[in-house]
Design an enzyme around this catalytic site. Sequence first.
Site: not given
Length: 410
Positions: A81, A83, A86-87, A89, A113, A210
């Site tokens: 879905l 990027e 964190f990595g 999804v 995630k 954030d």
Amino acid sequence: MGMCLSSRVKAESPSHTGFNSRSVSTNDKDLRSSSGKDSSSSSLVPIPRTEGEILQSPNLKSFNLSDLKMATRNFRPDSVLGEGGFGSVFKGWIDENSFAAARPGTGIVIAVKRLNQESFQGHREWLAEVNYLGQFCHPNLVRLIGYCLEDEHRLLVYEFMPRGSLENHLFRRGSYFQPLSWSLRLKVALGAAKGLAFLHSAETKVIYRDFKTSNILLDSNYNAKLSDFGLAKDGPTGDKSHVSTRVMGTYGYAAPEYMATGHLTAKSDVYSFGVVLLEMLSGRRAIDKNRPTGEHNLVEWAKPYLNNKRKVFRVLDNRLEGQYSMDVAHKAASLALRCICMDPRFRPTMEEVVTELEQLQGSSKESERVGNNASNKSRPRRHSADDAGNRRKAPIAAYPRPSASPLFAK
């Protein structure tokens, strides 16, 4: 100044985050009236929680890695879905009752995630996400269903948000991402503001840290929900005015006083909200090096126009032309200007922002209704020859009064 603001950076240890209560919830009425509660209801002091306590949240399910592999079809590339720092999804499916992996297209859709093992954002941010979203329940915060912690594998399982991020709707071009209308932008801004106001309330006292368009997700009805709590921080307690931290966040959104001193307050989030509101009004990114010289930084470029009723149109997204009254647009721009005020003392609270956005939304709807009525009255009615013949033949009572029909059939 030693700041890392061009991208997301590692959060502090979550051993200094969390509450002794396991869940906190509120509604819109509570949100607007929380300032009137007695002092005893606002004296909750965050108590540090160990990693074990955080992971024992009764609101979250602990998933096995094998279950999530099945749910996402073994993390297939075509399930991705998005990027992030964190990595990746991934889209997946689980049974709505047992939460066991389900066949694609059955059960409920989830977003998984998965931590990139080579990412500089690691276990601390992962744990902070579990800590906060494992406790809070609010319609404008994304729901964390559970997590997976096996050996070096760390994953988070969320509710699926079908319309993706606000960032995509504002800045991506293509048939799928149509420009958001004025009314939808106000709706999204109000929902995101309610999410921040809840975090800042006396019961939670959390600074999001954030806030940006990519962290605002939209459900099928364009309801906004805040996601990604990896940098969230407990707010100051007692007689403290701020929390001292390393400067982290995203360049263009961080408040100037926080960047200069590392002193974090709820007003830091208010500044970030002002930047996002400005992005929504203008259709421009906070930082865009592709713009002409002098227009790279949205805040610096837009500030001179925001409080001038005759010049504010220069800032407004031209794709919104004809969808708003200048009075409402000017008030929205003035609100953004106050949020990005250099002196945090003169910024409104998020509760005040919520109130003003509710008023703007009401004014905008009224202006739209009046405009539609005026347009309908000035537009000549057209009838076919058959209609004219039918009107002559049939009595007036044969024609029912028109009734409103829903936009979408259910």
